[in-house]
Design an enzyme around this catalytic site. Sequence first.
Site, PDB file in Angstrom:
ATOM      1  N   LYS A 119      20.458  10.298  -6.974  1.00  6.03           N
ATOM      2  CA  LYS A 119      21.059  11.567  -7.386  1.00  6.03           C
ATOM      3  C   LYS A 119      22.559  11.521  -7.102  1.00  6.03           C
ATOM      4  O   LYS A 119      22.977  11.176  -5.988  1.00  6.03           O
ATOM      5  CB  LYS A 119      20.463  12.708  -6.565  1.00  6.03           C
ATOM      6  CG  LYS A 119      19.581  13.683  -7.318  1.00  6.03           C
ATOM      7  CD  LYS A 119      19.262  14.855  -6.408  1.00  6.03           C
ATOM      8  CE  LYS A 119      18.317  15.805  -7.042  1.00  6.03           C
ATOM      9  NZ  LYS A 119      18.053  16.980  -6.187  1.00  6.03           N
ATOM     10  N   VAL A 120      23.341  11.832  -8.141  1.00 10.02           N
ATOM     11  CA  VAL A 120      24.786  11.954  -7.952  1.00 10.02           C
ATOM     12  C   VAL A 120      25.218  13.321  -8.466  1.00 10.02           C
ATOM     13  O   VAL A 120      24.614  13.843  -9.411  1.00 10.02           O
ATOM     14  CB  VAL A 120      25.566  10.842  -8.690  1.00 10.02           C
ATOM     15  CG1 VAL A 120      25.220   9.460  -8.141  1.00 10.02           C
ATOM     16  CG2 VAL A 120      25.336  10.900 -10.193  1.00 10.02           C
TER      17      VAL A 120
END
Length: 214
Positions: free
Chosen positions: A83-84
């Site tokens: 996840k970014v």
Amino acid sequence: MEFFVDTADVDEVRRAEDYGFLDGVTTNPSLVADSGRELEDVVLDICEMVEGPVSVEVTATETEGMLEEGRRYAEWADNVIIKVPLTPDGVRACNRLTDDGIGVNVTLCFSPNQALLAARAGATYISPFVGRLDDIGHPGMESVETIVDIYDNYDHIETEVLAASIRHPRHVTKAALADADVATVPFDVIEQMFQHPKTDLGLESFLDDWNDAQ
Ligand code: G3P
């Protein structure tokens, strides 16, 4: 629509998995902090329990740091995806992690334009936050609907819409009506989805009639 559970509580993951319909898990730094455990320990436990994708969020804010964390976390288990945040650095990291063959869930999405950028960066999932928009009086689900409509205009966009920041069962219904690919649902909301007083009353009535006839 697929169901992910939005938690870093391994007991909640186990209970959700036990229902037989769990397709994945999303965590975030706040959820992991709430668990009181080390990130790697939480992730390894969860990845042992589910076959689907497990989102693990980076805490670096610069692209290079995100890449180092993402590549390291992706080594922990085959079903880890990274996840970014939807920032310029996050989109750059998404591009490069995707080129590495690592799945990416671009999170903290609050607008269709942000979702367009994430799709162009090759995101596996885009996470529009419904509840946090509702919290400030904006129609959060409209963002999901618009993103789905835009993505559907282009066959080459393979990014899946993952409705996030779900606050109650009605959000799940609306996400399904919006044709979201996934909803990531807090465990207590999953539990609420089962509940209906007429079901309880009906079951009680069936059993009463059955027992009276014995
Ligand atoms: O984990 C991503 C998202 O679902 C968190 O949403 O608003 O409940 O913190 P929120």
